[in-house]
Design an enzyme around this catalytic site. Structure first.
Site, mmCIF file in Angstrom:
data_model
loop_
_atom_site.group_PDB
_atom_site.id
_atom_site.type_symbol
_atom_site.label_atom_id
_atom_site.label_comp_id
_atom_site.label_asym_id
_atom_site.label_seq_id
_atom_site.Cartn_x
_atom_site.Cartn_y
_atom_site.Cartn_z
ATOM 1 C CG ASP A 20 -0.136 -0.019 2.520
ATOM 2 O OD1 ASP A 20 0.321 -1.110 2.924
ATOM 3 O OD2 ASP A 20 0.044 1.051 3.133
ATOM 4 C CG HIS A 52 -1.440 -7.232 -2.134
ATOM 5 N ND1 HIS A 52 -2.696 -7.322 -2.687
ATOM 6 C CD2 HIS A 52 -1.501 -6.216 -1.233
ATOM 7 C CE1 HIS A 52 -3.481 -6.408 -2.143
ATOM 8 N NE2 HIS A 52 -2.773 -5.718 -1.259
ATOM 9 C CG ASP A 111 3.213 -15.443 -8.238
ATOM 10 O OD1 ASP A 111 3.160 -14.290 -7.745
ATOM 11 O OD2 ASP A 111 3.879 -15.731 -9.243
ATOM 12 C CD GLU A 123 0.584 -5.995 1.754
ATOM 13 O OE1 GLU A 123 0.491 -4.758 1.673
ATOM 14 O OE2 GLU A 123 -0.119 -6.680 2.514
#
Length: 581
Positions: free
Chosen positions: A195, A505, A550, A559
């Site tokens: 993020d 991710h 994956d 992530e």
């Protein structure tokens, strides 16, 4: 096991020739199988090659044809070694495999593959000096790709060049911050994970691990070695990159010495490039755990940066002292996400480990009695458990620092901490020998790959006190696991090995239009809880060690995160240093 054929000079140079042995590998076979699982990056010339052959009927049957394995040159299939696989062992419950392990003697410098009849060839691997230097540099360059508020020019970022995002020069105060007016300028720092938010707890803790490497081995990335914008300034690239995060953390300290817990949008951004992020950003909360982690990292950095920039070191130490004072006056300031905030919480209801780490770093830097008195009342709890890295591993960091600076520590405390660290390291050595893939953990939760690397850091601390070959060999086993010796046959560091994650991710990797993900980022690894299962397709009835997917939606297993890259970089850098001694 026995070495059958001594390499000739031509073999070492990979001149193509086929094996004359009737029972040897077929000449020029070029298909690799994930059933032969091993470190896909490589091994040192004094290191045995350990691998696992798994999940084929031939292996499970224990047929004679699979008793022998061969090591061949990667080009030309010249056989250089013959060995025997171990007995078949059932690891279905934990790893989802029935497996047979193999080990070679150390091999000469070269490039090789393993061949097992009726199973196939392994992915290629190298044997050479400085074999982990590339992955170390790659993992450090991964931090550069995580820089917030900065354009990444092609000259430094290559194909992964991008525009700047999230300048964070005008950040709103969330009501939980205790402020209602004005705005905060808090630019820079690293994005925490997949993020685009920035967190003090998970910025300071990884910084401590990076700084520990510098203290243990010296500068592992000298000026010019990382190809970052600061390269060529006459100062360590390593410290230049860490300073990018330190500078941001300093902006997050309030006037009273406390640390705002995080800088974030109220909800996670979509899978977009940084410059496309549109959510309003806030500084949220203020917490004792963020403040103590900051106090620890800045006190440690004040030592490390003394020769880099004395004025900067003074500034760091002043900030550390102010944070320590605030924490002492706010013992119950624990953080929980406000109702309107759903980004990473990094909550913790116990600050003993953070307090021990901060006291240890301040004592090692200043030698002042106040901090030693606190350590006597709240000594570091040396221990290891999977899944608790950013909540309790700080106590281990405290112990490592006190042992590292033995000139300040009274003998009684030193001896006790040394005994605890050595005992824990010895138990990790024993643990790795009990598992199919020589990994030190048997519980696989969120960020399990960081658990493996955090265990290896304990081994390094023990090795610094009592140099023993089994500590280094077990650290190498941990690195083998991460780089491909696992039941998924995956090198978990993006951009390295033959088979590495392609769909992490990670917002930039998912939205930049480039097939390959940003390199040098460590996937979290198997997670038996599979919190993302409704969004993700795992292998049906996946065993804990195969609970990895994956796929971009797999935030629970695939992530990336700062506190996963940090111990990986430490271990790779430490092993490189140890190999050069």
């Amino acid at each position: 096991m026995r070495n059958l054929i001594l390499l000739t000079l031509l073999s070492l140079l990979f001149v193509a020739c086929s094996s004359d042995a009737d029972d040897g590998p077929p000449a020029f076979a070029d298909r690799a199988t994930p059933a032969i699982q091993l470190n896909q990056v490589g091994f040192y010339p004094d290191q045995p090659v350990r691998f696992t052959c798994a999940d084929t009927q031939a292996v499970r049957s224990g047929a004679a044809v699979t008793s022998v394995f061969y090591v061949t040159t990667a080009v030309g299939d010249s056989t250089v070694y013959e060995g025997t696989l171990g007995d078949s062992v059932d690891w279905q419950a934990l790893a989802g495999v029935t497996a047979r392990n193999g080990t070679t003697d150390p091999l000469p410098v070269g490039e090789y593959r393993i061949y097992v009849p009726e199973v196939g060839y392994s992915y290629p691997f190298r044997v050479r000096d400085s074999v982990l230097q590339d992955v170390f540099v790659g993992s450090m360059k991964g931090l550069f790709y995580q820089r917030a508020g900065a354009e990444l020019p092609e000259a430094y970022a290559g194909r992964w060049a991008r525009k700047a995002g999230h300048p964070d020069t005008e950040v709103y105060y969330h009501p939980s911050s205790g402020r209602s007016e004005g705005m905060l300028s808090s630019p820079g720092g690293w994005y925490d994970a997949g993020d685009y938010n920035k967190y003090i707890v998970n910025g300071a803790f990884p910084l401590g691990q990076y700084l520990a490497l510098y203290e243990d081995v010296g500068d592992p990335a000298a000026d010019g070695s990382l190809n970052i914008p600061e390269s060529g300034n006459g100062k360590s690239d390593y410290l230049d990159e860490l300073k990018y995060e330190l500078d941001w953390m300093l902006t997050m300290q309030d006037d009273d010495g406390g640390l705002f817990h995080k800088l974030t949008t109220l909800e996670f951004d979509g899978m977009v490039m940084p410059e496309a992020g549109s959510g309003r950003r806030y500084v949220v909360g203020k917490s004792i755990t963020a403040t103590l982690n900051f106090a620890a990292a800045t006190a440690q950095a004040a030592r490390v940066y003394r020769d880099y920039d004395a004025d900067y070191a003074d500034r760091l130490l002043t900030a550390s002292r102010q944070a320590w004072s605030w924490a002492g006056n706010h013992p119950d300031a624990f953080f929980r996400n406000p109702d309107d905030v759903s980004t990473g919480e990094y909550g913790d209801h116990n600050a003993d480990d953070e307090q021990a780490w901060a006291a240890a770093e301040l004592f090692a830097t200043t030698g002042e009695q106040e901090f030693y008195n606190d350590l006597q009342q709240n000594p570091p709890r040396v221990r290891f458990g999977p899944g608790v890295g950013w909540t309790s591993y700080m106590a281990n960091m405290a112990a490592f620092t006190l042992l590292r600076h033995s000139e300040r520590v009274p003998r009684e405390m030193y001896d006790e901490l040394e005994g605890l660290v050595v005992t824990l390291a010895d138990s990790l050595v024993q643990q790795t020998e009990r598992t199919a893939y020589q990994q030190p953990v048997e519980d696989f939760g969120w960020g399990s790959n960081s658990d493996v690397m955090n265990a290896a850091m304990i081994l390094a601390a023990a090795n610094e006190r009592r140099s023993r070959p089994e500590y280094v060999s077990t650290m190498r086993d941990c690195m083998n696991y991460i780089l491909g010796h696992n039941p998924n046959a995956v090198c978990y560091l993006t951009g390295f090995g033959t088979r590495s994650p392609m769909f992490i991710h990670h917002r930039q990797s998912a939205s930049d239009g480039i097939d390959e993900p940003v390199p040098g980022l460590l996937s979290g690894g198997p997670n038996a809880a599979q919190q993302d299962r409704p969004e993700t397709i795992y292998k049906p009835n996946a065993a804990p060690m195969q609970s990895w997917a994956d796929q971009t939606p797999s935030y629970a297993s695939n992530e990336i995160c700062l506190n996963w890259n940090a111990p990986f970089s430490y271990v790779a850098g430490y092993l490189e240093h140890e190999a050069g001694r």
